[in-house]
Design a protein around this motif. Sequence first.
Motif, mmCIF file in Angstrom:
data_model
loop_
_atom_site.group_PDB
_atom_site.id
_atom_site.type_symbol
_atom_site.label_atom_id
_atom_site.label_comp_id
_atom_site.label_asym_id
_atom_site.label_seq_id
_atom_site.Cartn_x
_atom_site.Cartn_y
_atom_site.Cartn_z
ATOM 1 N N ALA A 215 -7.098 10.688 -6.568
ATOM 2 C CA ALA A 215 -8.102 11.634 -7.050
ATOM 3 C C ALA A 215 -9.375 10.846 -7.314
ATOM 4 O O ALA A 215 -9.358 9.632 -7.472
ATOM 5 C CB ALA A 215 -7.607 12.316 -8.318
ATOM 6 N N GLY A 216 -10.474 11.588 -7.368
ATOM 7 C CA GLY A 216 -11.736 10.931 -7.669
ATOM 8 C C GLY A 216 -12.172 10.014 -6.551
ATOM 9 O O GLY A 216 -12.064 10.328 -5.372
ATOM 10 N N SER A 217 -12.665 8.828 -6.942
ATOM 11 C CA SER A 217 -13.204 7.913 -5.933
ATOM 12 C C SER A 217 -12.074 7.369 -5.030
ATOM 13 O O SER A 217 -12.314 7.060 -3.860
ATOM 14 C CB SER A 217 -13.944 6.761 -6.597
ATOM 15 N N LEU A 218 -10.871 7.276 -5.564
ATOM 16 C CA LEU A 218 -9.754 6.799 -4.731
ATOM 17 C C LEU A 218 -9.487 7.788 -3.602
ATOM 18 O O LEU A 218 -9.120 7.390 -2.485
ATOM 19 C CB LEU A 218 -8.490 6.608 -5.576
ATOM 20 N N VAL B 178 -9.496 8.894 2.073
ATOM 21 C CA VAL B 178 -9.936 9.712 3.215
ATOM 22 C C VAL B 178 -10.699 8.854 4.217
ATOM 23 O O VAL B 178 -10.503 8.973 5.430
ATOM 24 C CB VAL B 178 -10.781 10.899 2.725
ATOM 25 N N CYS B 179 -11.589 7.981 3.748
ATOM 26 C CA CYS B 179 -12.312 7.074 4.648
ATOM 27 C C CYS B 179 -11.344 6.213 5.452
ATOM 28 O O CYS B 179 -11.529 6.021 6.655
ATOM 29 C CB CYS B 179 -13.230 6.136 3.863
ATOM 30 N N SER B 180 -10.304 5.718 4.805
ATOM 31 C CA SER B 180 -9.366 4.851 5.529
ATOM 32 C C SER B 180 -8.650 5.650 6.609
ATOM 33 O O SER B 180 -8.442 5.149 7.722
ATOM 34 C CB SER B 180 -8.378 4.184 4.575
ATOM 35 N N LEU C 177 -8.369 -1.220 2.328
ATOM 36 C CA LEU C 177 -9.423 -0.668 1.475
ATOM 37 C C LEU C 177 -8.790 0.033 0.282
ATOM 38 O O LEU C 177 -9.243 -0.108 -0.861
ATOM 39 C CB LEU C 177 -10.247 0.375 2.247
ATOM 40 N N VAL C 178 -7.737 0.819 0.601
ATOM 41 C CA VAL C 178 -7.043 1.556 -0.462
ATOM 42 C C VAL C 178 -6.397 0.566 -1.424
ATOM 43 O O VAL C 178 -6.475 0.732 -2.648
ATOM 44 C CB VAL C 178 -5.985 2.503 0.154
ATOM 45 N N VAL D 253 0.830 -1.205 0.000
ATOM 46 C CA VAL D 253 0.000 0.000 0.000
ATOM 47 C C VAL D 253 0.861 1.249 0.000
ATOM 48 O O VAL D 253 0.435 2.320 -0.431
ATOM 49 C CB VAL D 253 -0.888 -0.010 1.274
ATOM 50 N N ASN D 254 2.076 1.101 0.488
ATOM 51 C CA ASN D 254 2.992 2.224 0.644
ATOM 52 C C ASN D 254 3.145 3.038 -0.624
ATOM 53 O O ASN D 254 3.194 4.273 -0.603
ATOM 54 C CB ASN D 254 4.370 1.665 1.040
#
Lengths: 310, 279
Positions: free
Chosen positions: B128-131, B136-138, B90-91, B13-14
């Motif tokens: 950007a966008g949905s990512l 932000v949610c994570s 999630l990301v 994920v890094n």
Amino acid sequence: MNWSVFEGLLSGVNKYSTAFGRIWLSLVFIFRLLVYVVAAERVWSDDHKDFDCNTRQPGCTNVCFDHFFPVSHIRLWALQLILVTCPSLLVIMHVAYREAKAQQHRAARGESYRSRFPHPGKKRGGLWWTYLFSLVVKAGVDVVFLYIFYRFYRNYSLPRLVKCQLPPCPNIVDCFISRPTEKTIFTVFMVVTTCICVVLSLVEAAYLIGKRCRERCRAGTGESRQHSHDCAEPAMGGQVFHGVGYKAPTASIPTASIPTASVPTDSIPTASVPTDSIPTASVPTAPIPTASIPTTSIPTTLPEQEKTPL
Amino acid sequence: MNWAGLYAVLSGVNRHSTAIGRIWLSVIFIFRIMVLVVAAESVWGDEKSAFTCNTQQPGCNSVCYDHFFPISHIRLWALQLILVTTPALLVAMHVAYQQHQEKKLLVMTGHGDAKHLEEVKKHKMRIAGSLWWTYVCSVVFRLLFEAVFMYLFYMIYPGYQMVRLVKCEAYPCPNTVDCFVSRPTEKTIFTVFMLVTSSVCIVLNMAELVYLVVRACARRGHHNSNPSSAKGSFYGHKLSSEYKQNEINQLLTEQDGSLKDMLRRNPSLQEKGDRCSAC
């Protein structure tokens, strides 16, 4: 053989799973297996040693411990994790079988042979049924173990005190369980994650069936006949299909996210399930008078304790 | 599966994190997980066996220990670290999904060779966008879990301090007995250390949140004032020189609608300004 070898075997199944299957696998590895290895095992490490009965009668503690803990939580969870992840191995074996068959036919009939299953990993034909069967078995195993836990340990909780009257205990003795609150917390945590895994498996099964029905309807109405290239119906006999056609988008977690390399085991504690420690189901009948066996453990009502730190 | 396995899962994920996210991940692994595994676990190793009560009454020790330590620090920290690091998955899932969509598009438009597909895997995704929303949610979930666990610690062990002596009157202890905790000072030091690193992680998460919001708003402001300077996505650069938008749309009408949505959102192919979906 330990958890890391097992994990290496299973990480290959990621490629052939749907998005739900990958989420399920992540849940199992992170919230069940990881929690089991790094936390739960330590909590139960001294469960027999620190099970204390208020008596000096030799053998009383052993007999009472065996009566109240026929199978330890830890062993049950190890069994459950092994059994619940095994159906995924069926899927891997089926794909490997398809690939081997394709290779055999290609060797026998030359490079121009067009395989019945050009992409052995796509869930078509028999593999769809294998995958669905594995989902049902996974959900079934989890439900069975939830029931076993419920039967052995009512309300999934452990009391602090149990009263025991089995021979050779001279009378009703108080026996004290070590770390009951911590054990209850972890039991509830594992029960909750198991329920989530059951729900995920059922949702995935419903998704697969729904998708198949939708494809059949489309093929039936002829709406998008050009998309149904890869319908490999076994009933159609030796008909050969080629081309990839429609591929439904599925989320893919990069396979590197589930580690495949085995971790060096000497520095990090791993669990191995000692097969001889799982007790058999036989219950002694003759030597123990049935009238004296308490069937429920009596939770203690302890007086309010004062916490008066120094 | 163990901490090394979790590290392997999360280090992927890094690549798609912000700079602050990478610092946060390093702090988690070095100052929290590593300290937990190599030091804290041995301090708490004899917590039960060395918890001694001034009585010979069987069971008094167990009951008093269970009363004063309903769940051990070590287990709480292990659960906290697992829960705090998993939102990053999630990301990872969203990035994997976007990469899958990009590969499909490349294959569809005739760029499906191994080199291009490898490039899709290797290039860093723009947040950007949905990512952006997923990211932000994570971060919000991470903050939430950290705060909840700090509160739990405070509730179970008020003052975050380990005392030397506790007085216990639980059955079957015959009277108020003195019980002595093993290594209280060392445990207090480690508790304070983990508390400080947890606070540092909270600060880092909040900084990352602010950074993401400010960057998104700045990007929106910049593109509103200068719509022609849209930066395309990875495949936009590859494709826009060769295909007109209507040709791509024609391809897409034959395929899954989700791809069409994705391309409609993509700024370079639409020849509109980059749209920030965040603000």
